[in-house]
Motif scaffolding. Sequence first.
Motif, mmCIF file in Angstrom:
data_model
loop_
_atom_site.group_PDB
_atom_site.id
_atom_site.type_symbol
_atom_site.label_atom_id
_atom_site.label_comp_id
_atom_site.label_asym_id
_atom_site.label_seq_id
_atom_site.Cartn_x
_atom_site.Cartn_y
_atom_site.Cartn_z
ATOM 1 N N VAL A 15 -5.809 -0.720 2.521
ATOM 2 C CA VAL A 15 -5.653 0.312 1.597
ATOM 3 C C VAL A 15 -5.282 -0.331 0.202
ATOM 4 O O VAL A 15 -4.916 -1.391 0.317
ATOM 5 N N VAL A 16 -5.447 0.238 -0.771
ATOM 6 C CA VAL A 16 -5.004 0.002 -2.227
ATOM 7 C C VAL A 16 -4.521 0.833 -2.823
ATOM 8 O O VAL A 16 -4.875 1.822 -3.197
ATOM 9 N N PHE A 17 -3.017 0.592 -3.120
ATOM 10 C CA PHE A 17 -2.108 1.642 -3.697
ATOM 11 C C PHE A 17 -2.261 1.514 -5.151
ATOM 12 O O PHE A 17 -2.269 0.226 -5.799
ATOM 13 N N GLU A 18 -2.222 2.380 -5.899
ATOM 14 C CA GLU A 18 -2.355 2.209 -7.330
ATOM 15 C C GLU A 18 -1.173 3.048 -8.154
ATOM 16 O O GLU A 18 -0.893 3.140 -9.366
ATOM 17 N N LYS A 19 -0.567 4.039 -7.473
ATOM 18 C CA LYS A 19 0.309 4.884 -8.217
ATOM 19 C C LYS A 19 1.673 5.160 -7.162
ATOM 20 O O LYS A 19 1.047 5.535 -5.892
ATOM 21 N N GLY A 20 2.800 5.538 -7.815
ATOM 22 C CA GLY A 20 3.956 6.039 -6.981
ATOM 23 C C GLY A 20 4.871 6.795 -7.731
ATOM 24 O O GLY A 20 4.833 6.499 -9.034
ATOM 25 N N ILE A 21 5.517 7.658 -7.016
ATOM 26 C CA ILE A 21 6.566 8.569 -8.034
ATOM 27 C C ILE A 21 7.569 8.806 -6.670
ATOM 28 O O ILE A 21 7.036 9.543 -5.820
ATOM 29 N N GLY A 22 8.772 8.584 -7.032
ATOM 30 C CA GLY A 22 9.870 9.088 -6.086
ATOM 31 C C GLY A 22 9.511 8.345 -4.828
ATOM 32 O O GLY A 22 9.281 7.170 -4.434
ATOM 33 N N SER A 23 9.517 9.200 -3.770
ATOM 34 C CA SER A 23 9.435 8.547 -2.258
ATOM 35 C C SER A 23 7.729 8.674 -1.823
ATOM 36 O O SER A 23 7.536 8.508 -0.689
ATOM 37 N N LYS A 24 6.948 8.982 -2.660
ATOM 38 C CA LYS A 24 5.493 8.787 -2.207
ATOM 39 C C LYS A 24 4.552 7.900 -2.928
ATOM 40 O O LYS A 24 5.058 7.670 -4.408
ATOM 41 N N VAL A 25 3.815 7.680 -2.381
ATOM 42 C CA VAL A 25 2.739 6.706 -3.160
ATOM 43 C C VAL A 25 1.420 7.129 -2.801
ATOM 44 O O VAL A 25 1.198 7.966 -1.723
ATOM 45 N N LEU A 45 15.659 3.289 -5.975
ATOM 46 C CA LEU A 45 15.447 4.451 -6.517
ATOM 47 C C LEU A 45 14.035 5.079 -6.335
ATOM 48 O O LEU A 45 13.627 5.990 -7.233
ATOM 49 N N GLY A 46 13.323 4.574 -5.508
ATOM 50 C CA GLY A 46 12.005 5.152 -5.344
ATOM 51 C C GLY A 46 11.012 4.500 -6.363
ATOM 52 O O GLY A 46 11.327 3.493 -7.091
ATOM 53 N N HIS A 47 9.805 5.116 -6.420
ATOM 54 C CA HIS A 47 8.744 4.565 -7.351
ATOM 55 C C HIS A 47 9.065 5.137 -8.867
ATOM 56 O O HIS A 47 9.304 6.471 -8.812
ATOM 57 N N CYS A 48 8.974 4.303 -9.711
ATOM 58 C CA CYS A 48 8.830 4.607 -11.215
ATOM 59 C C CYS A 48 10.058 5.712 -11.594
ATOM 60 O O CYS A 48 9.649 6.582 -12.314
ATOM 61 N N HIS A 49 11.147 5.386 -11.220
ATOM 62 C CA HIS A 49 12.238 5.734 -11.631
ATOM 63 C C HIS A 49 12.555 6.205 -13.114
ATOM 64 O O HIS A 49 12.380 4.778 -13.786
ATOM 65 N N PRO A 50 12.821 6.888 -13.759
ATOM 66 C CA PRO A 50 12.848 7.227 -15.195
ATOM 67 C C PRO A 50 13.866 6.239 -15.746
ATOM 68 O O PRO A 50 13.568 5.674 -16.961
#
Length: 387
Positions: A15-25, A45-50
């Motif tokens: 798999v190739v991951f390209e984006k994450g936000i919070g608890s999801k990718v 803090l999860g992915h891409c926390h503000p």
Amino acid sequence: MGKKYLMETYSRFDVVFEKGIGSKVYDTEGKEYLDFVAGVAVNCLGHCHPAVIKALEVQSKNLIHISNLYWTPTQGELAEKLVKLSDHDEVFFCNSGTEANETAIKLARKYGKLTDVLGKNEIITMDNSFHGRTMGSLAVTGQSKYQKDFMPLMSGIKSAKFNDIDELEKTISEKTCGVIIEPIQGEGGIISAHKEFLMKAKDLCEKYNALLIFDEVQCGIGRTGDVFAYKSFGVVPDIICMAKGLGGGFPIGAVLANKKASVFKPGDHGCTFGGNPLGCAVSLAVIKELTEGSILDEVKDKEKIFKKEIQKFMDKYDFIRKIDGKGLMLGIHLDIEAKKIVGKAFEKGLLIIGAGNNTIRIVPPLNITDYEIKRGLKILEEVFEEL
């Protein structure tokens, strides 16, 4: 993508991951995954926390790197913050958990040299432990599978059985300069130290004038519900090694030491990128989010949700033996290999990871929602039903 050019040091999922936000990718095909791995206990803090994004943006416009030949505001602020949150006095910054453990090994060795005991250079480690893959940290890792192809390793290392007070008493001596322990063993299978064992280790280190080192690389920075794992056990070590969650995804490591253990002088140790302004700014943002909001207070409540639901699994599936760990560093111990479950969960959109051969490790972001916890456990139960 990259397979031709990268050394094969990891068995990767296809798999190739390209984006994450919070608890999801999200992968390149747009498939969503719920993340109970969090970069292996890194993305607290999860992915891409503000807060992380803002710290990166603001600091990158001012100063990214300079050198430890000079002082910078963010490094001083982060050091002060860590000291005031702990029972310790001084900090050394590096880039990773392995480097933090290497630093602790050197502190223990120099401490032994400064005493008047000839040959006080032995370090005691625990069976089944994991402290890193560089040659020094590998030497104090208590698992031969990581060591066998890289022998001979650093000498002067003795091993004791984890949580065995009698064996520790027999192993420690006047020649011991340090004892290194994970309050919760990570790669060894999510096994918690007994408080009585840690207390005895502290007493023995004081008796034999040795340094007690806690490797909190994986179990620290809020993972147990306290900023530092030692606070969850009520035993204060001389040295704390940390990394992973300290930067919330940005590479940074640190070592906290009390006055007794802080024996370095200029030239004894160093790290080119350690404590760089960018990393320290991000870490400050992470620590602020953890300590000034409700995240840490909620970690233990989320632990209860996990344990309550997993107890139901234990009552239903006879291949589940027990659950161990604290806070949001939990391990489901099985009578079967964890690898099969990890793979099936991945197919269903849940990222989990093994620890040892027979343990499912659960280390999600500390700010994961109750809904996401229950959703992930529902997927896990679907996997259990298919076994």
